[in-house]
Each structure stands twice: as C-alpha cells, then as structure tokens.
Design a protein around this motif. Structure first.
Motif, mmCIF file in Angstrom:
data_model
loop_
_atom_site.group_PDB
_atom_site.id
_atom_site.type_symbol
_atom_site.label_atom_id
_atom_site.label_comp_id
_atom_site.label_asym_id
_atom_site.label_seq_id
_atom_site.Cartn_x
_atom_site.Cartn_y
_atom_site.Cartn_z
ATOM 1 N N ALA A 4 -40.719 -0.305 3.102
ATOM 2 C CA ALA A 4 -40.831 0.916 3.903
ATOM 3 C C ALA A 4 -39.476 1.306 4.472
ATOM 4 N N PRO A 5 -39.127 2.596 4.351
ATOM 5 C CA PRO A 5 -37.854 3.028 4.945
ATOM 6 C C PRO A 5 -37.924 2.971 6.466
ATOM 7 N N ASP A 6 -36.796 2.616 7.084
ATOM 8 C CA ASP A 6 -36.666 2.557 8.537
ATOM 9 C C ASP A 6 -37.751 1.699 9.191
ATOM 10 N N ALA A 7 -38.039 0.551 8.603
ATOM 11 C CA ALA A 7 -39.092 -0.312 9.140
ATOM 12 C C ALA A 7 -38.792 -0.722 10.581
ATOM 13 N N ARG A 8 -37.559 -1.103 10.850
ATOM 14 C CA ARG A 8 -37.202 -1.521 12.211
ATOM 15 C C ARG A 8 -37.439 -0.387 13.207
ATOM 16 N N GLY A 9 -36.972 0.796 12.885
ATOM 17 C CA GLY A 9 -37.163 1.947 13.763
ATOM 18 C C GLY A 9 -38.633 2.271 13.974
ATOM 19 N N ARG A 10 -39.415 2.190 12.909
ATOM 20 C CA ARG A 10 -40.859 2.448 13.032
ATOM 21 C C ARG A 10 -41.517 1.415 13.934
ATOM 22 N N LEU A 11 -41.127 0.163 13.792
ATOM 23 C CA LEU A 11 -41.687 -0.889 14.654
ATOM 24 C C LEU A 11 -41.284 -0.663 16.108
ATOM 25 N N GLU A 12 -40.033 -0.303 16.343
ATOM 26 C CA GLU A 12 -39.579 -0.040 17.717
ATOM 27 C C GLU A 12 -40.333 1.127 18.334
ATOM 28 N N ARG A 13 -40.471 2.230 17.579
ATOM 29 C CA ARG A 13 -41.196 3.395 18.108
ATOM 30 C C ARG A 13 -42.645 3.046 18.411
ATOM 31 N N ALA A 14 -43.288 2.342 17.498
ATOM 32 C CA ALA A 14 -44.692 1.954 17.707
ATOM 33 C C ALA A 14 -44.823 1.048 18.928
ATOM 34 N N ALA A 15 -43.920 0.098 19.056
ATOM 35 C CA ALA A 15 -43.979 -0.824 20.194
ATOM 36 C C ALA A 15 -43.808 -0.080 21.508
ATOM 37 N N ALA A 48 -37.827 -11.760 16.736
ATOM 38 C CA ALA A 48 -38.372 -13.099 16.971
ATOM 39 C C ALA A 48 -39.696 -13.022 17.730
ATOM 40 N N ASP A 49 -39.803 -12.061 18.635
ATOM 41 C CA ASP A 49 -41.024 -11.835 19.402
ATOM 42 C C ASP A 49 -40.988 -10.416 19.946
ATOM 43 N N LYS A 50 -42.029 -10.005 20.661
ATOM 44 C CA LYS A 50 -42.086 -8.606 21.100
ATOM 45 C C LYS A 50 -41.056 -8.286 22.181
ATOM 46 N N ARG A 51 -40.548 -9.292 22.906
ATOM 47 C CA ARG A 51 -39.467 -9.035 23.870
ATOM 48 C C ARG A 51 -38.221 -8.533 23.175
ATOM 49 N N GLU A 52 -37.995 -9.024 21.969
ATOM 50 C CA GLU A 52 -36.797 -8.638 21.229
ATOM 51 C C GLU A 52 -36.817 -7.180 20.800
ATOM 52 N N VAL A 53 -38.002 -6.562 20.790
ATOM 53 C CA VAL A 53 -38.054 -5.121 20.529
ATOM 54 C C VAL A 53 -37.308 -4.405 21.650
ATOM 55 N N ILE A 54 -37.445 -4.909 22.866
ATOM 56 C CA ILE A 54 -36.811 -4.294 24.034
ATOM 57 C C ILE A 54 -35.363 -4.738 24.180
ATOM 58 N N PHE A 55 -35.094 -6.009 23.970
ATOM 59 C CA PHE A 55 -33.762 -6.549 24.259
ATOM 60 C C PHE A 55 -32.948 -6.928 23.029
ATOM 61 N N GLY A 56 -33.563 -6.940 21.871
ATOM 62 C CA GLY A 56 -32.848 -7.318 20.664
ATOM 63 C C GLY A 56 -31.789 -6.302 20.293
ATOM 64 N N GLY A 57 -30.746 -6.755 19.672
ATOM 65 C CA GLY A 57 -29.686 -5.854 19.252
ATOM 66 C C GLY A 57 -28.863 -5.334 20.418
ATOM 67 N N ASP A 58 -29.030 -5.951 21.574
ATOM 68 C CA ASP A 58 -28.298 -5.499 22.751
ATOM 69 C C ASP A 58 -26.920 -6.135 22.737
#
Length: 192
Positions: A4-15, A48-58
């Motif tokens: 799927a294109p932009d999987a990371r972005g889609r997961l972040e938006r959904a989260a 790694a977990d749902k916290r990383e959606v918020i803080f990952g890539g920081d």
C-alpha cells in the motif's frame, strides 16, 4: 494490501483520528490498522507500539544539536538558542498548527504519554547540552543554556497553540525570548 502506498502516513492518520475520537488508552492497534485498511503486521513494520505513532521519528533533539554545532562561532549562546528555535519552529511546526494542537491534546490526556513527553524533553536538553559543550561552553553553562532553550520552546509552543491569530511558531519563540530579555532589563534597573 501488501504494498500500500504511504502505509506509514495512513497508519498515523488513522491512529490520530482514533486517539482523538475515543482516547489513546481505548484505541487498539487492530482498530488502527482496520481504519487504515492495512494489517497489524504492517503496523509493526513501522512502529514498535502505538506510542511510537505519537513519538516515533522525533528527531528534534538531533536536529537541534546539529543546528547548535553549525551556528556561527562567536554567536552568543542566547542568540544560538534563538536561531535554533526559529529553525526548528519553521521546519517542524509552522504549517502544522492543527496537527500539533491535536497531538498536544492527546498527550495531555494520558499519563503515560505525558511521561514519555517529559523524557523526550530531557533528551532534547541532553543533546543541546552536548552541542553547547562542543561549542566550548563549560558543562554547567551548557546545561543552563540547554534547559533555557527547552523551556522557551515549550512555553512558545503552548503560547502558539493558544493564540487565535495565525502567528508563526517562530514568532512565538521570539516573543518568549524577548520577554526574557525585557524581564532582565527591568531587573537590572535603569541604565546609567
């Protein structure tokens, strides 16, 4: 969807949508992946977990430290802080006010996220302190400057998000630093 294109972005938006709707603690990884139309396995490929959606890539601590080290030699430490905060604000926050406000609300509503946010702030101070030491500041002075920078950043962030006008985050950091200068001038009394 395997590729799927932009999987990371889609997961972040959904989260973020789910966190805002039902709260962070109540949101599960399977709910996030279902909303994004992806698999749980795909989620764990990026986070790694749902916290990383918020803080990952920081990467702000490393980014700030590189800016501190690259600042012109001889520039006063407070002016280095101003320059770095303006650059971080312009590149990471300006143009993302609504997303940043939503992120801050989610973090503020959850104890574990507030704790993680405090750890990220501590990481910023450690990285900035090391960079100021590399510029020749004594470790205690470097720590003070780094703590000041982190404090100004967080006060400016809160002020920027609370403003009704569309002022930039960079302008908010300048305003906080200018207030510090004004307070120092008042405390020093009239010049002779």
């Amino acid at each position: 969807m395997r590729w799927a294109p932009d999987a990371r972005g889609r997961l972040e938006r959904a989260a973020f949508e789910l966190f805002a709707q039902q709260g962070y603690a109540e949101t599960t990884v399977p709910q996030i992946t279902a909303r994004a139309g992806l698999t749980t396995r795909t989620f764990f490929r990026y986070f790694a977990d749902k916290r990383e959606v918020i803080f990952g890539g920081d990467e702000i601590p490393e980014f700030a430290a590189s800016l501190i080290r690259a600042a012109p030699p001889g520039l006063a430490p407070v002016e280095v802080v101003r320059s770095v905060l303006r650059e971080v604000a312009a590149t990471r926050f300006d143009g993302h006010r609504e997303e940043t406000a939503a992120w801050r609300r989610i973090v503020a509503a959850d104890d574990s996220l507030r704790e993680r946010d405090a750890l990220k702030r501590a990481d910023l101070v450690v990285a900035a302190q090391a960079a100021f030491v590399d510029r020749g500041e004594a470790p205690p002075d470097a720590r003070l400057i780094a703590e000041l920078g982190a404090l100004v950043f967080h006060v400016a962030l809160d002020a920027w998000l609370a403003q009704s006008s569309p002022a930039s985050m960079a302008e908010a950091t300048d305003a906080v630093l200018d207030r510090l200068h004004l307070e120092r001038s008042i405390a020093a009394g009239p010049s002779r």
